[in-house]
Design an enzyme around this catalytic site. Structure first.
Site, PDB file in Angstrom:
ATOM      1  N   LYS A  46       0.868  -1.181   0.000  1.00  0.00           N
ATOM      2  CA  LYS A  46       0.000   0.000   0.000  1.00  0.00           C
ATOM      3  C   LYS A  46       0.903   1.229   0.000  1.00  0.00           C
ATOM      4  O   LYS A  46       1.791   1.352   0.849  1.00  0.00           O
ATOM      5  CB  LYS A  46      -0.908  -0.017   1.238  1.00  0.00           C
ATOM      6  CG  LYS A  46      -2.043   1.002   1.170  1.00  0.00           C
ATOM      7  CD  LYS A  46      -3.069   0.739   2.264  1.00  0.00           C
ATOM      8  CE  LYS A  46      -4.244   1.692   2.180  1.00  0.00           C
ATOM      9  NZ  LYS A  46      -5.283   1.414   3.191  1.00  0.00           N
ATOM     10  N   ASP A 136     -15.782   1.619   8.878  1.00  0.00           N
ATOM     11  CA  ASP A 136     -16.023   1.576   7.427  1.00  0.00           C
ATOM     12  C   ASP A 136     -16.303   0.140   6.994  1.00  0.00           C
ATOM     13  O   ASP A 136     -15.649  -0.403   6.102  1.00  0.00           O
ATOM     14  CB  ASP A 136     -14.848   2.172   6.654  1.00  0.00           C
ATOM     15  CG  ASP A 136     -15.232   2.560   5.219  1.00  0.00           C
ATOM     16  OD1 ASP A 136     -16.451   2.625   4.914  1.00  0.00           O
ATOM     17  OD2 ASP A 136     -14.326   2.802   4.400  1.00  0.00           O
TER      18      ASP A 136
END
Length: 325
Positions: A46, A136
């Site tokens: 990432k 989330d």
């Protein structure tokens, strides 16, 4: 290598991870497939620009460290800086539940939904035991593993996660009512829409909407048109509040409405009874005479696709299935 990401060509991070190609994007930053040049192992990387206005990859890496060792939590290999990026190297995982839902023509059987629900409740519970809420919860943030972990569900993307209680004193964060919506509006709890500080109950309510999304193919507050994002959130909030749980869950086993009503009835600081919620779905699963054999809807489709590819090419090649299979 796509020319658009030419800057990433021959980009080696952590001294041994070579970027191959972009495979997705998280709440902040892009995800790349990379290879450990010392042993050929594939990993996920990432990247977040160091110029990012609100850098959060360091925060996310710290959170993964706190969660390390939990079932269905990806293992972190390295965090550091490379070129102009903050870099997080972690286990490579398979497709997300959103990818798989699309792969299955946006239809999941009750068996698949219930097997997923069991693991999803457990993943959220684990994060909560570590004093954090995810904030989330959505199909895109649940990924299946690969190889020997191909039936295990992983929870990812902790960029929006928040500590809800102190490790030592177990003191819960205070109730507040002036918060902006954090997370994805489609799956947000009603209280999150109302600006109320999120707690454990909100992750659980969001999961209820995810399960009904899988059952119904879409939610009644999807596809609402509005001029601005704020107005769209307003419309979603209004539709969510005016749709009774019984209407949302009509035509599906009562357990789904029971689940949502239970979550909506939780108090701000109250610990959800995760075992009760798992049992709700486990008993339904047994009542429907299903076998917990990890045969998901995509397991069958993958096998069919592989067989078709093998018969058409005369070779046992894999047919095109979502990335990460």
């Amino acid at each position: 290598m796509a020319s658009s990401s030419g800057s990433k060509a021959e980009f080696i991070v952590g001294g041994k991870y070579k970027l191959v190609r972009k495979i997705g994007s998280g709440s902040f930053g892009d995800i790349y497939l990379a290879i450990n040049i010392t042993n050929g192992e594939e990993v996920a990387v990432k990247l977040e620009s160091q110029k990012a206005r609100h850098p959060q990859l360091l925060y996310e890496s710290k959170l993964y460290k706190i969660l390390q060792g939990g079932v269905g939590i990806p293992h972190i290999r390295w965090y550091g800086q490379g070129k102009d990026y903050n870099v997080l190297v972690m286990d490579l995982l398979g497709p997300s539940l959103e990818d798989l839902f699309n792969f299955c023509s946006r239809r999941f059987t009750m068996k698949t939904v219930l097997m997923l629900a069991d693991q999803m409740i457990s993943r959220i519970e684990y994060v909560h035991t570590k004093n954090f809420i995810h904030r989330d919860i959505k199909p895109d943030n649940f990924l299946m593993g690969i190889g020997r972990h191909c039936n295990k569900l992983f929870l990812i993307d902790f960029g929006l996660a928040k500590k809800y209680r102190d490790n030592r004193t177990r003191q819960h964060i205070p109730y507040r009512e002036d918060k902006n919506l954090t997370g994805t509006a489609r799956y947000a709890s009603i209280n999150a829409h109302l600006g109320i500080e999120q707690s454990r109950r909100d992750d659980m309510e969001s999961l209820g909407y995810v399960l009904m999304y899988f059952n119904r193919t879409s939610l009644p507050w999807q596809g609402l048109k509005a001029a601005t994002k704020k107005q769209k959130y307003e419309k979603i909030s209004e539709k969510k509040m005016s749709t009774p749980v019984e209407v949302l869950c009509k035509g599906f086993p009562a357990e789904f409405a029971m689940y949502l009503n239970y979550c909506r009835g939780l108090r701000f600081e109250e610990a959800p009874d995760y075992m009760y919620l798992r049992q709700l779905f486990r008993i339904l699963f047994r009542t429907l005479n299903h076998q917990y054999d990890y045969t998901f809807d995509w397991t069958m489709l993958k096998q069919k696709a592989a067989q078709q590819a093998a018969s058409s090419s005369g070779q046992g090649q894999q047919a095109q299935t979502p990335t990460g299979f």
